[in-house]
Design a protein around this motif. Structure first.
Motif, mmCIF file in Angstrom:
data_model
loop_
_atom_site.group_PDB
_atom_site.id
_atom_site.type_symbol
_atom_site.label_atom_id
_atom_site.label_comp_id
_atom_site.label_asym_id
_atom_site.label_seq_id
_atom_site.Cartn_x
_atom_site.Cartn_y
_atom_site.Cartn_z
ATOM 1 N N PRO A 1 168.610 90.879 66.131
ATOM 2 C CA PRO A 1 168.483 92.007 65.197
ATOM 3 C C PRO A 1 167.213 92.820 65.480
ATOM 4 N N GLY A 2 167.381 94.130 65.598
ATOM 5 C CA GLY A 2 166.232 95.012 65.790
ATOM 6 C C GLY A 2 165.639 95.002 67.179
ATOM 7 N N LYS A 3 166.214 94.196 68.077
ATOM 8 C CA LYS A 3 165.611 94.074 69.410
ATOM 9 C C LYS A 3 166.479 94.619 70.533
ATOM 10 N N VAL A 4 167.623 95.141 70.155
ATOM 11 C CA VAL A 4 168.481 95.803 71.145
ATOM 12 C C VAL A 4 168.990 97.107 70.528
ATOM 13 N N ILE A 5 169.495 97.982 71.355
ATOM 14 C CA ILE A 5 170.237 99.151 70.878
ATOM 15 C C ILE A 5 171.653 99.008 71.434
ATOM 16 N N THR A 6 172.616 98.869 70.538
ATOM 17 C CA THR A 6 174.015 98.702 70.952
ATOM 18 C C THR A 6 174.858 99.801 70.326
ATOM 19 N N TYR A 7 175.762 100.367 71.115
ATOM 20 C CA TYR A 7 176.683 101.353 70.559
ATOM 21 C C TYR A 7 178.034 101.214 71.241
ATOM 22 N N SER A 8 179.063 101.695 70.574
ATOM 23 C CA SER A 8 180.411 101.750 71.139
ATOM 24 C C SER A 8 180.949 103.161 71.037
ATOM 25 N N ILE A 9 181.719 103.540 72.038
ATOM 26 C CA ILE A 9 182.474 104.787 71.996
ATOM 27 C C ILE A 9 183.953 104.410 72.001
ATOM 28 N N TYR A 10 184.707 104.939 71.044
ATOM 29 C CA TYR A 10 186.160 104.723 70.981
ATOM 30 C C TYR A 10 186.803 106.077 71.216
ATOM 31 N N ALA A 11 187.481 106.214 72.342
ATOM 32 C CA ALA A 11 187.925 107.548 72.755
ATOM 33 C C ALA A 11 189.380 107.533 73.219
ATOM 34 N N PRO A 12 190.039 108.690 73.103
ATOM 35 C CA PRO A 12 191.375 108.813 73.694
ATOM 36 C C PRO A 12 191.246 108.772 75.226
ATOM 37 N N PRO A 13 192.260 108.222 75.911
ATOM 38 C CA PRO A 13 192.192 108.105 77.375
ATOM 39 C C PRO A 13 192.033 109.456 78.072
ATOM 40 N N GLU A 14 192.477 110.535 77.411
ATOM 41 C CA GLU A 14 192.392 111.863 78.033
ATOM 42 C C GLU A 14 190.945 112.255 78.337
ATOM 43 N N LEU A 15 190.001 111.675 77.608
ATOM 44 C CA LEU A 15 188.588 112.010 77.850
ATOM 45 C C LEU A 15 188.176 111.646 79.276
ATOM 46 N N VAL A 16 188.761 110.590 79.814
ATOM 47 C CA VAL A 16 188.356 110.146 81.158
ATOM 48 C C VAL A 16 189.500 110.272 82.174
ATOM 49 N N ALA A 17 190.516 111.066 81.826
ATOM 50 C CA ALA A 17 191.663 111.214 82.724
ATOM 51 C C ALA A 17 191.217 111.740 84.086
ATOM 52 N N GLY A 18 191.796 111.182 85.146
ATOM 53 C CA GLY A 18 191.483 111.652 86.493
ATOM 54 C C GLY A 18 190.221 111.069 87.079
ATOM 55 N N MET A 19 189.494 110.272 86.282
ATOM 56 C CA MET A 19 188.275 109.634 86.798
ATOM 57 C C MET A 19 188.580 108.196 87.168
ATOM 58 N N SER A 20 187.901 107.699 88.185
ATOM 59 C CA SER A 20 187.969 106.273 88.470
ATOM 60 C C SER A 20 187.185 105.549 87.377
ATOM 61 N N PHE A 21 187.366 104.236 87.293
ATOM 62 C CA PHE A 21 186.570 103.449 86.352
ATOM 63 C C PHE A 21 185.088 103.680 86.595
ATOM 64 N N VAL A 22 184.707 103.612 87.857
ATOM 65 C CA VAL A 22 183.282 103.720 88.194
ATOM 66 C C VAL A 22 182.728 105.069 87.742
ATOM 67 N N GLU A 23 183.488 106.151 87.982
ATOM 68 C CA GLU A 23 183.036 107.483 87.553
ATOM 69 C C GLU A 23 182.930 107.582 86.035
ATOM 70 N N SER A 24 183.888 106.945 85.339
ATOM 71 C CA SER A 24 183.918 107.110 83.890
ATOM 72 C C SER A 24 182.737 106.400 83.207
ATOM 73 N N TYR A 25 182.236 105.328 83.813
ATOM 74 C CA TYR A 25 181.054 104.669 83.226
ATOM 75 C C TYR A 25 179.884 105.632 83.132
#
Lengths: 270, 105
Positions: A104-128
């Motif tokens: 607690p208080g010692k990391v910064i964690t976040y999640s993004i929940y997105a439609p697949p269209e946001l990363v369409a056409g990108m490889s996994f590596v590019e999308s990171y």
């Protein structure tokens, strides 16, 4: 198995895609480690079926945890006796990637929940790198010399700051990141087993030297960093105040009971 | 002809690891029974979609002859066992094959 087909996506065109959505922010409420895992699955599912708008969630932890990747061997990654001694819960997440220690208080964690269209056409590596571009901008604006190290590391000249993990499941993309703010590198090597093979191409001698928490690189309070991150996200992509729905919390609690809180899940790969 | 090196039966599982340069670590653990891979477990900090494909990867290794199976053959076997649409990120059939060879050489 398919060879990945990658279209050329122009960076500016791709970054403009963020603006197609009304991003919701979930921020402030703390949960225990198993509940965090469950919320990630529930919110990914909800975005996948269109019951929730694309969402950015910042995590607060009520207790320390070791979070291992979906495909890691429990006994090979974690010194479970040492984790018990330090009162650290061990949980398994639904994304791949490596084990990490959080407090607690010692990391910064976040999640993004997105439609697949946001990363369409990108490889996994590019999308990171694409999904964390705003974070690199925020860190750099605070004077931290951070950059993206493919596949999934946020790093700096002083060492690794954090790591991302992604799953494309339930009709959505889940992308989450933990950055060390004030985690003790000594504790990390006590609890996690980090083998020599893993460091083989890193050009560094010890696992301790791999981690460079943000507090070691800047004197800024954790809240200043997260606030800047929110500012940058809001400016680049737009961001509205959101909140967790009672039924989302109930669904996550049920998943803790049946999955994320069980030894069967945590030890699915013993 | 006398066979130098390990016998073709294991009492405890053997384990091999390989980290793809710039990628992720894969570990393979298995028993050897009658000269063949048995109870194979594939783990690591790689990414894989869908996650259930992990069983197909480990399953492809079950029963392979530990001495004769070359890296090339092991990789081919894994590839043949995976459906279209499976995404291996940070590792590959060849990386798994190398981990197998490292476990038993």
């Amino acid at each position: 198995m398919s060879e990945q087909v990658v279209m050329r996506v122009e960076p500016d065109e791709a970054q403009a895609r963020w603006r197609r959505y009304r991003w919701q922010l979930l921020y402030g409420e703390a949960f225990d480690p198993a509940m965090q895992m469950a919320l990630d699955e529930v919110l990914t599912r909800r975005v996948g079926i269109g019951q929730r708008l694309p969402t950015l969630r910042f995590w607060e932890w009520t207790a320390p945890a070791v979070v291992i990747g979906r495909f890691q061997s429990l006994r090979n990654e974690v010194d479970q006796e040492m984790a018990r001694q330090h009162d650290i819960t061990v949980v398994r997440r639904i994304t791949g990637g490596g084990a990490m220690l959080t407090e607690p208080g010692k990391v910064i964690t976040y999640s993004i929940y997105a439609p697949p269209e946001l990363v369409a056409g990108m490889s996994f590596v590019e999308s990171y790198a694409f999904l964390d571009t705003w974070v690199i901008e925020a860190l750099r604006s605070l004077g931290i010399d951070a950059w993206y190290q493919p596949i999934n590391d946020i790093t700096s000249a002083e060492g690794k700051i954090g790591g991302a993990a992604q799953a494309r499941r339930f009709g959505a993309v889940l992308h989450h990141v933990t950055m060390a703010y004030d985690i003790s590198p000594q504790k990390v090597v006590q609890v996690l087993r980090i083998g020599r093979e893993k460091l083989s191409d890193k050009g560094i001698r010890s696992a301790e030297r791999r981690v460079a928490p943000l507090r070691q690189q800047t004197n800024l309070p954790r809240e200043t960093i997260t606030e800047r991150m929110l500012e940058v996200f809001a400016t680049r992509h737009g961001l509205e105040e959101g909140r967790l729905q009672p039924e989302e919390i109930a669904e996550a609690e049920e998943l803790v009971r049946t999955k994320f809180g069980t030894y069967e899940w945590t030890a699915i790969l013993p | 002809m006398g066979q130098e090196g390990p016998s073709e039966e294991t009492e405890v599982p053997v384990r091999g690891e390989y980290k793809t340069p710039g990628g992720k670590l894969v570990a393979v653990e298995f028993d050897v029974v009658d000269g063949r891979l048995h109870s194979v477990q594939v783990t690591g900090d790689f990414f894989l979609e869908p996650p259930e494909a992990l069983e197909r990867i480990a399953g492809a290794l079950e029963g392979l002859p530990v001495r004769q199976a070359t890296e090339e053959l092991i990789a081919k076997q894994i590839r043949a066992n995976l459906d279209d649409g499976v995404e291996m990120v940070g590792f590959s059939p060849e990386a798994v094959a190398r981990a197998v060879r490292r476990a038993w050489s």
